[in-house]
Write an enzyme that holds these catalytic residues in place. Structure first.
Site, short mmCIF file in Angstrom:
data_model
loop_
_atom_site.label_atom_id
_atom_site.label_comp_id
_atom_site.label_asym_id
_atom_site.label_seq_id
_atom_site.Cartn_x
_atom_site.Cartn_y
_atom_site.Cartn_z
CG ASP A 269 -2.20 0.86 0.93
OD1 ASP A 269 -1.97 1.84 0.15
OD2 ASP A 269 -3.22 0.90 1.53
C1 BGC Z 1 -4.87 3.48 0.00
C2 BGC Z 1 -4.90 2.54 -0.89
C3 BGC Z 1 -4.65 3.44 -2.14
C4 BGC Z 1 -3.39 3.94 -2.16
C5 BGC Z 1 -3.11 4.87 -3.19
C6 BGC Z 1 -3.51 4.29 0.23
O1 BGC Z 1 -3.63 5.11 1.18
O2 BGC Z 1 -4.74 2.63 1.29
O3 BGC Z 1 -6.36 1.98 -0.97
O4 BGC Z 1 -4.60 2.38 -3.31
O5 BGC Z 1 -3.45 4.93 -1.01
O6 BGC Z 1 -3.97 6.06 -3.39
#
Ligand code: BGC
Length: 743
Positions: A269
């Site tokens: 993530d």
């Molecule tokens: C989120 C993800 C997301 C990523 C990119 C993170 O904070 O948990 O689900 O895909 O950011 O934006």
């Protein structure tokens, strides 16, 4: 050299290679560019040509949402976008700000709770395909979605991005989504692996859960996605048994890549990597979004300092991490390239096409759930009433923006008020009733309006109208249905309960519409004659709601989660902070497999509305439930038939749910669990026969002692139900199993 220049030089080099190929012997084509060769051979060839620097560059970000590929070899950059219900607006290269483009819009599909509520896998394919077509047009190679974390608590800020509380439902719906999306040559990145079931302390919380709940509840949808061939999986921020999920040996090496044979890319993530050695050795393939150079916060353009950049290179050089470990990661990323942007045959996609709006509309109108309809208050046929009061902030609020990374910039977003005005014209009068302030990812913005004046004006309008449609619920503000924080209360915010009470007192002809991705308390339940659960329904949300309210569409959505009477009625909230939100950084899933309806049924707790509940404007009668045999062995398929008759006065679809319960389990098992469903569309007065298949092996439970799936020799009851608390038919079958453990 700057990445962009490198990239251009790389493309020129490839172009030069291709031109010289025209004259040269075909054998001079580098194997990795030879489309006639098997993909794995091309991957090995490309890998064999790469330097360590080039390999390291491929396994971490070059910007917030891209990686550089290998310019010298003409391996293109990989571009990613959120996800999961549309293609997000562009984000700046090295900032989280919106890029401010004017062509980065999309079709906003309804959020995944709505998709789950349709119980319609064919629509899930169309949904995935629509997102994929738009992603392709917007030049994305990978979409950061779908999300399949299980709904454990109604406070979790991201439930709206997921598919509810049942692992079978999530599994059945995620597979076609992935297939539809990837049919465009765009990768799905299923997230968040695993156990992201709360947003509170999401970046550090450690989840302690037993193997049984892990295997029976929290992992099945991920496993189904992997079996369906998903090309990427994203790790979650939280920890599992003390180690970050993003570099967790058990989850990633053993389960995902080992047991399930996942051959795609395992991505962080954004910012979930915390340790170079652990990440390298425990299966992380691609590092994105780290905030830091590993030591401090917020260093800009710190990509070389990412854990899997220079620090990993140094470890490879000293031999601490074998280069073969890096090779495996690069191989997976090359595989992603070959599946996406190096596949010259992938379709071109389309943006905001009329058929995309049509899919958005159909998903929304099939997902809206009619919770209650006393004295047939609904539908409200056009022309029936002179004055229709539409009340509530969510009637006009743009709900595609906000909520965190799933925010969207739809080209079109038709609000409920607009949708209703289209149907009822001048009969509609609007009053705001309550105000909610601005959607912001990280803080709450107070509303400038005076709450009492808003409420009083709305009640006055209600009193002077023939019918009231209240449209409220939650929204995408911080600490509601929003990433990065959980809800603070199970109640509706902004004093809506008081407003609803007063509206119903002023006009008993009041229909309550709740827009949310989560359950809420409904203290006014008995007084409200009609209640609709709506969702974040995107571009066509207002049209779909008007379709259902007016009866143009007969509702057929079913709840993908339990709406309990009180917060304490959910397993996670039934004891103390140990089970939610956690103590000293640890949250314990003491309830094991008993969440949602499994918990309510085991504890005899009556919910406000049960999992699978959803009414129609017609009625359905079930008869003749039959199994093809009386006894089955573990490798058999149980084939079931049931006849469903539409006995009411409207055409409509019914989701017939098949739950199975074991008669004499040796370990505590849920009373019953969803194992199949079908959704026939039946004209009024007509009948149809529905057939479903349940693999006998899917009735097994996971034995924690010997870490195996076990299917007991026993009697099992199959229930055909219109909701988990509305069983219409049942039959018993026997499982004959001489082998105790299943592979
Ligand atoms: C989120 C993800 C997301 C990523 C990119 C993170 O904070 O948990 O689900 O895909 O950011 O934006």
């Amino acid at each position: 050299m700057n990445n962009r220049i490198q990239s251009i030089l790389g493309v020129l080099a490839v172009a030069a290679t291709s031109i010289s190929m025209v004259a040269a012997d075909k054998n001079s084509t580098p194997a990795y560019l030879d489309e006639s060769l098997p993909m794995e051979q091309r991957i090995e060839d490309a890998l064999s040509r790469m330097t360590l620097d080039e390999k390291i560059a491929m396994i971490h970000a070059q910007s917030k949402f891209s990686t550089p590929g290998c310019p010298r070899l003409g391996i293109p950059e990989l571009w990613m976008s959120d996800g999961p219900h549309g293609v997000r607006m562009e984000i700046a290269w090295d900032e989280w700000d919106h890029a401010g483009w004017s062509n980065d819009y999309c079709t906003a599909l309804p959020a995944l709770t709505c998709l789950a509520a349709t119980f319609n896998p064919d629509l899930a394919y169309e949904y995935g395909n629509t997102v994929g077509r738009e992603a392709r047009f917007r030049k994305k190679d990978m979409m950061l979605g779908p999300g399949v974390n299980i709904y454990r608590t109604p406070l979790s800020g991201r439930n709206f991005e997921y598919m509810g509380e049942d692992p079978y439902l999530s599994s059945v719906m995620v597979v076609p989504y992935i297939k539809g999306l990837q049919s465009n040559g765009v990768a799905a990145c299923m997230k968040h692996f695993a156990l992201n079931n709360q947003e509170n302390e999401r970046e550090s919380i450690n989840v302690e859960v037993g193997d049984r709940a892990l295997n029976e509840i929290y992992l099945p949808a991920f496993k189904a996605g992997v079996e369906a061939g998903v090309w990427a999986v994203m790790g979650s921020y939280n920890k599992f048994r003390g180690t970050f999920c993003t570099h967790n040996d058990t989850l990633v090496n053993k389960i995902l890549k080992g047991d399930w044979g996942f051959d795609g890319v395992f991505v962080t993530d954004w910012g979930s990597c915390h340790n170079t050695f652990e990440a390298a050795m425990n299966g992380l393939d691609l590092e994105m979004g780290s905030w830091t150079n590993g030591l401090s916060w917020g260093v800009s353009s710190a990509y070389d300092n990412y854990y899997m950049a220079e620090p990993l290179k140094a470890m490879v050089k000293t031999g601490e991490v074998p280069e073969t470990v890096v090779d495996d990661k690069v191989r997976r990323i090359l595989r992603l390239n070959f599946r996406t942007n190096m596949n010259r045959h992938r379709p071109y996609g389309a943006l905001h096409a009329p058929e995309h709006l049509d899919v958005a509309r159909r998903v929304a109108s099939e997902g809206i759930v009619l919770l209650k309809n006393e004295k047939a208050k609904l539908p409200i046929r056009p022309g029936k009433f002179k004055r229709i009061a539409v009340i509530g902030d969510n009637a006009t609020k743009k709900l595609s923006i906000g909520g965190g990374s799933s925010e969207l910039k739809p080209k079109v977003e038709i609000s409920p008020l607009e949708g209703l005005m289209e149907v009822y014209g001048d009969a509609v009068a609007y009053s705001m009733g309550y105000a909610s302030g601005i959607a912001d990812y990280s803080h709450e913005e107070p509303s400038p309006y005076d709450a009492d004046s808003l409420r009083m004006a709305a009640v006055e309008l209600a009193r002077n109208s023939d019918v009231v449609v209240f449209i409220g619920g939650l929204n995408k503000n911080y600490k509601q249905d929003c990433e990065g924080g959980d809800r603070l209360s199970y109640d509706l915010p902004y004093d809506q309960n008081r407003l609803i009470d007063e509206l119903i007192a002023a006009n008993s002809n009041t229909v309550i519409v709740l827009t949310s991705g989560n359950a809420v308390a409904m203290p006014w339940l008995d007084k409200a004659p009609a209640i609709i659960q709506s969702w974040y329904n995107g571009s066509m949300g207002g049209v779909a709601l008007a379709d259902v309210i007016s009866g143009a569409v007969n509702p057929s959505g079913k709840l993908p989660f339990t709406i309990a009477q009180r917060l304490e009625d959910y397993a996670a909230h039934s004891s103390d902070e140990r089970t939610y939100p956690g103590v000293d950084g640890n949250v314990h899933y003491d309830e094991g497999v008993f969440i949602g309806y499994r918990w309510a049924e085991a504890k005899n707790i009556k919910p406000t509305f049960a999992f699978g509940h959803g009414l129609s404007y017609t009625d359905f009668a079930y008869s003749s439930l039959k199994a093809d045999k009386k006894e089955y062995s573990p490798e058999d398929i149980i084939r079931l038939n049931i006849t469903v008759k539409n006995t009411g006065h409207a055409d409509g679809a019914e989701t017939v749910q098949f739950y199975v319960g074991q008669s004499h389990p040796r370990v505590a098992r849920p009373v019953k669990e969803l194992k199949a469903f079908c959704k026939p569309y039946i004209k009024q007065g007509e009948s149809t026969t529905c057939t479903v298949e349940i693999p006998a092996s899917s009735l097994a439970y996971y034995n924690e002692d010997n870490k195996q799936w076990v299917l007991d020799n026993d009697e099992f009851t199959i229930f055909a139900a219109s909701a988990s608390d509305d069983i219409r038919q049942s039959i018993s079958i026997k499982i004959n199993n001489n082998l105790i453990a299943l592979k």
